[in-house]
Design a protein around this motif. Structure first.
Motif, PDB file in Angstrom:
ATOM      1  N   SER A   1       0.814  -1.213   0.000  1.00 49.46           N
ATOM      2  CA  SER A   1       0.000   0.000   0.000  1.00 49.46           C
ATOM      3  C   SER A   1       0.851   1.268   0.000  1.00 49.46           C
ATOM      4  O   SER A   1       1.832   1.386   0.739  1.00 49.46           O
ATOM      5  CB  SER A   1      -0.916  -0.004   1.230  1.00 49.46           C
ATOM      6  OG  SER A   1      -1.706   1.151   1.269  1.00 49.46           O
ATOM      7  N   GLY A   2       0.469   2.219  -0.868  1.00 52.41           N
ATOM      8  CA  GLY A   2       1.076   3.540  -0.871  1.00 52.41           C
ATOM      9  C   GLY A   2       2.452   3.638  -1.492  1.00 52.41           C
ATOM     10  O   GLY A   2       3.089   4.683  -1.412  1.00 52.41           O
ATOM     11  N   LYS A   3       2.932   2.575  -2.131  1.00 49.77           N
ATOM     12  CA  LYS A   3       4.268   2.598  -2.726  1.00 49.77           C
ATOM     13  C   LYS A   3       4.230   2.675  -4.255  1.00 49.77           C
ATOM     14  O   LYS A   3       5.229   2.421  -4.909  1.00 49.77           O
ATOM     15  CB  LYS A   3       5.053   1.352  -2.301  1.00 49.77           C
ATOM     16  CG  LYS A   3       5.353   1.291  -0.803  1.00 49.77           C
ATOM     17  CD  LYS A   3       6.204   2.459  -0.357  1.00 49.77           C
ATOM     18  CE  LYS A   3       6.551   2.349   1.127  1.00 49.77           C
ATOM     19  NZ  LYS A   3       7.395   3.497   1.563  1.00 49.77           N
ATOM     20  N   GLY A   4       3.084   3.068  -4.796  1.00 48.71           N
ATOM     21  CA  GLY A   4       2.970   3.230  -6.241  1.00 48.71           C
ATOM     22  C   GLY A   4       3.216   4.660  -6.663  1.00 48.71           C
ATOM     23  O   GLY A   4       3.916   5.424  -5.978  1.00 48.71           O
ATOM     24  N   ASN A   5       2.639   5.064  -7.783  1.00 47.18           N
ATOM     25  CA  ASN A   5       2.839   6.408  -8.315  1.00 47.18           C
ATOM     26  C   ASN A   5       2.119   7.453  -7.476  1.00 47.18           C
ATOM     27  O   ASN A   5       1.031   7.207  -6.949  1.00 47.18           O
ATOM     28  CB  ASN A   5       2.334   6.490  -9.756  1.00 47.18           C
ATOM     29  CG  ASN A   5       3.221   5.731 -10.720  1.00 47.18           C
ATOM     30  OD1 ASN A   5       4.444   5.669 -10.554  1.00 47.18           O
ATOM     31  ND2 ASN A   5       2.631   5.136 -11.742  1.00 47.18           N
ATOM     32  N   ALA A   6       2.748   8.634  -7.384  1.00 47.06           N
ATOM     33  CA  ALA A   6       2.104   9.763  -6.719  1.00 47.06           C
ATOM     34  C   ALA A   6       0.968  10.271  -7.599  1.00 47.06           C
ATOM     35  O   ALA A   6       0.989  10.138  -8.826  1.00 47.06           O
ATOM     36  CB  ALA A   6       3.120  10.866  -6.457  1.00 47.06           C
ATOM     37  N   ALA A   7      -0.041  10.862  -6.969  1.00 43.64           N
ATOM     38  CA  ALA A   7      -1.161  11.425  -7.720  1.00 43.64           C
ATOM     39  C   ALA A   7      -0.751  12.761  -8.342  1.00 43.64           C
ATOM     40  O   ALA A   7       0.091  13.478  -7.813  1.00 43.64           O
ATOM     41  CB  ALA A   7      -2.356  11.615  -6.802  1.00 43.64           C
ATOM     42  N   ARG A   8      -1.364  13.074  -9.458  1.00 43.21           N
ATOM     43  CA  ARG A   8      -1.102  14.354 -10.130  1.00 43.21           C
ATOM     44  C   ARG A   8      -1.598  15.505  -9.255  1.00 43.21           C
ATOM     45  O   ARG A   8      -2.735  15.524  -8.817  1.00 43.21           O
ATOM     46  CB  ARG A   8      -1.815  14.370 -11.482  1.00 43.21           C
ATOM     47  CG  ARG A   8      -1.590  15.627 -12.306  1.00 43.21           C
ATOM     48  CD  ARG A   8      -2.289  15.486 -13.655  1.00 43.21           C
ATOM     49  NE  ARG A   8      -2.061  16.656 -14.498  1.00 43.21           N
ATOM     50  CZ  ARG A   8      -2.856  17.713 -14.525  1.00 43.21           C
ATOM     51  NH1 ARG A   8      -3.929  17.742 -13.749  1.00 43.21           N
ATOM     52  NH2 ARG A   8      -2.593  18.736 -15.325  1.00 43.21           N
ATOM     53  N   ARG A   9      -0.700  16.429  -8.966  1.00 45.43           N
ATOM     54  CA  ARG A   9      -1.012  17.628  -8.172  1.00 45.43           C
ATOM     55  C   ARG A   9      -1.620  17.298  -6.805  1.00 45.43           C
ATOM     56  O   ARG A   9      -2.616  17.873  -6.384  1.00 45.43           O
ATOM     57  CB  ARG A   9      -1.951  18.559  -8.942  1.00 45.43           C
ATOM     58  CG  ARG A   9      -1.332  19.121 -10.219  1.00 45.43           C
ATOM     59  CD  ARG A   9      -2.266  20.076 -10.911  1.00 45.43           C
ATOM     60  NE  ARG A   9      -1.689  20.569 -12.163  1.00 45.43           N
ATOM     61  CZ  ARG A   9      -2.332  21.366 -13.010  1.00 45.43           C
ATOM     62  NH1 ARG A   9      -3.562  21.770 -12.730  1.00 45.43           N
ATOM     63  NH2 ARG A   9      -1.749  21.770 -14.125  1.00 45.43           N
ATOM     64  N   GLY A  10      -1.024  16.356  -6.127  1.00 42.55           N
ATOM     65  CA  GLY A  10      -1.443  16.042  -4.764  1.00 42.55           C
ATOM     66  C   GLY A  10      -2.450  14.922  -4.692  1.00 42.55           C
ATOM     67  O   GLY A  10      -3.108  14.577  -5.666  1.00 42.55           O
ATOM     68  N   GLY A  11      -2.581  14.325  -3.511  1.00 37.78           N
ATOM     69  CA  GLY A  11      -3.493  13.202  -3.309  1.00 37.78           C
ATOM     70  C   GLY A  11      -2.772  12.082  -2.608  1.00 37.78           C
ATOM     71  O   GLY A  11      -1.806  12.300  -1.865  1.00 37.78           O
TER      72      GLY A  11
ATOM     73  N   ASN B   1      -0.847   8.178  -2.853  1.00 40.59           N
ATOM     74  CA  ASN B   1      -0.115   7.315  -3.785  1.00 40.59           C
ATOM     75  C   ASN B   1      -0.897   6.049  -4.101  1.00 40.59           C
ATOM     76  O   ASN B   1      -1.679   5.554  -3.287  1.00 40.59           O
ATOM     77  CB  ASN B   1       1.236   6.919  -3.183  1.00 40.59           C
ATOM     78  CG  ASN B   1       2.224   8.066  -3.190  1.00 40.59           C
ATOM     79  OD1 ASN B   1       1.866   9.209  -3.434  1.00 40.59           O
ATOM     80  ND2 ASN B   1       3.475   7.764  -2.928  1.00 40.59           N
ATOM     81  N   GLY B   2      -0.644   5.523  -5.289  1.00 44.19           N
ATOM     82  CA  GLY B   2      -1.174   4.214  -5.634  1.00 44.19           C
ATOM     83  C   GLY B   2      -0.404   3.126  -4.901  1.00 44.19           C
ATOM     84  O   GLY B   2       0.434   3.407  -4.044  1.00 44.19           O
ATOM     85  N   ASP B   3      -0.676   1.885  -5.244  1.00 46.69           N
ATOM     86  CA  ASP B   3      -0.027   0.754  -4.580  1.00 46.69           C
ATOM     87  C   ASP B   3       1.043   0.148  -5.478  1.00 46.69           C
ATOM     88  O   ASP B   3       1.032   0.319  -6.698  1.00 46.69           O
ATOM     89  CB  ASP B   3      -1.055  -0.333  -4.243  1.00 46.69           C
ATOM     90  CG  ASP B   3      -2.087   0.141  -3.240  1.00 46.69           C
ATOM     91  OD1 ASP B   3      -1.797   1.123  -2.517  1.00 46.69           O
ATOM     92  OD2 ASP B   3      -3.180  -0.447  -3.184  1.00 46.69           O
ATOM     93  N   LEU B   4       1.954  -0.568  -4.851  1.00 45.55           N
ATOM     94  CA  LEU B   4       2.947  -1.358  -5.569  1.00 45.55           C
ATOM     95  C   LEU B   4       2.439  -2.788  -5.622  1.00 45.55           C
ATOM     96  O   LEU B   4       2.194  -3.413  -4.586  1.00 45.55           O
ATOM     97  CB  LEU B   4       4.297  -1.300  -4.848  1.00 45.55           C
ATOM     98  CG  LEU B   4       5.439  -2.115  -5.470  1.00 45.55           C
ATOM     99  CD1 LEU B   4       5.779  -1.597  -6.857  1.00 45.55           C
ATOM    100  CD2 LEU B   4       6.680  -2.089  -4.577  1.00 45.55           C
TER     101      LEU B   4
END
Length: 381
Positions: free
Chosen positions: A240-250, A252-255
């Motif tokens: 959880s939370g180790k994927g791509n950052a969201a565009r302009r804040g938010g 992270n996606g998952d790995l």
């Protein structure tokens, strides 16, 4: 608290079609909907429980993992019980007859409160190789993963500076516009994403030069995670939370870690059991022998009894692999194969010829020996 079976919650079977699952969820959601059960906490929990079940069973990947591993699937499931009520409405809006995406907003039934829209970065999928020792003991992996990370220059805002960020004139900074929709409950007020600012509630007049307004840049992230014992080829772990950052804040996606299992040179895996093919000589088969065989974590000695026939299977209890759901250990199965020499010296030939006259060397298989080929046939069916 023990989770109920998702199929039981929705009243469907594993063979139900996606449409049948959707229909079952819709019926449950309408039955326990908060507008029909005001102030009823039990109904609210059943509403969330049904949403969680539908979230898993309507997703082919999640459903496949649930069917194989149940609630103990590696990586777990991001259940709908972790959402609030408005999250459920926005994620499954099509079920109730109104629009809105997963991260949109919903003006609740009867004029409830609104929730700010939240962006989520995309997931990143990687493949990780494991060997039998990793499967047996679990392993910690340290990898550099290419991702879209937050731009440090603008702190992920996408703007050149704070003064370059203005309130959106269309939605006045709310990020959404209100509309009315006719549903099975009658006229309902719902929200959609603002078409000008796309839900951000702001307009950027000067973009960050480092990320060109995206708020993210390509980088390599050092990621440390544990692979549990008992994994197998094709399993997927969610970090959880180790994927791509969201565009302009938010957020992270998952790995998503896809397991690739390397074949061992000596041991063959059969679910949680391991198979080793042991070749013994004619003297060892006749006289018996003590022989070392490989295991995942070293060697083990086995005793070959005198008169052992080719095809005999010796079972070493608990020398296999652990079950992913902690249901115990598999075994090591040692298949005995008789090695017949292809070249003999003159003296060895004379010895073999003398054995031909011996009654002890004439084949006299027992009923158990005769059933070997039947067992072999069943093994490959």
């Amino acid at each position: 608290m023990t989770k109920r079976d998702y199929y039981e919650i929705l009243g469907v079977s594993k063979n139900s079609t996606p449409d049948e699952i959707k229909k079952a969820y819709r019926q449950m959601a309408l039955k326990y909907h908060p507008d029909k059960n005001p102030g009823n906490k039990e109904a609210e929990e059943k509403f969330k429980e049904a949403a969680e079940a539908y979230d898993v069973l309507s997703n082919p990947d999640k459903k496949a993992r649930y069917d194989k591993f149940g609630h103990n699937a590696p990586g777990g499931f991001s259940g709908a019980t972790e959402f609030n009520m408005e999250d459920i409405f926005t994620q499954f809006g099509d079920i109730f007859g109104f629009g809105g995406g997963r991260f949109g907003r919903f003006s609740g039934f009867g004029g409830g409160g609104r929730q700010e829209s939240i962006r989520r970065g995309s997931d990143v999928r990687i493949r990780v190789k494991v060997d039998l020792k990793d499967v047996a003991n679990g392993v910690e992996k340290r990898l550099k993963v290419p991702i879209l990370g937050k731009c440090e220059t603008c702190d992920g805002t996408g703007a050149k500076n704070p003064s370059s960020i203005n309130v959106c004139p269309t939605c006045n900074g709310s990020g959404h516009v209100t509309r009315m929709a006719n549903t099975i409950f009658g006229a309902m007020q719902s929200t959609t994403i603002c078409p000008q600012c796309h839900g951000e509630g702001k307009i950027i007049t000067e973009l960050c030069t480092a990320c060109h307004g995206e708020g993210t840049v390509r980088k390599e992230e050092n990621v440390v995670f544990k692979i549990p014992p008992g994994v197998s080829e094709g399993m997927q772990l969610n970090i959880s939370g180790k994927g791509n950052a969201a565009r302009r804040g938010g957020i992270n996606g998952d790995l998503l870690v896809l397991i690739n299992e390397e074949k061992d040179e000596e041991l063959i895996r059969d679910e949680n059991d391991l198979i080793y093919s042991l070749y013994i000589s004619i003297p060892q088969a006749v006289l018996g022998a003590s022989i070392e065989v490989p295991t995942v974590n070293g060697k083990a000695k086995i005793k070959v009894e005198p008169g052992t026939q080719s095809g005999k299977v010796l079972r070493l209890k608990g020398k296999g692999l652990p079950d992913i759901n902690s249901y115990g250990m598999g075994d090591l199965l040692v298949y005995i194969n008789l090695w017949t020499p292809q070249k003999l010296t003159k003296e060895e030939e004379r010895m073999m010829e003398s054995f031909l006259k011996s009654e002890n060397f004439k084949p006299n298989p027992s009923k158990q020996d005769k059933n070997f080929f039947e067992r072999l046939k069943n093994m490959f069916q």
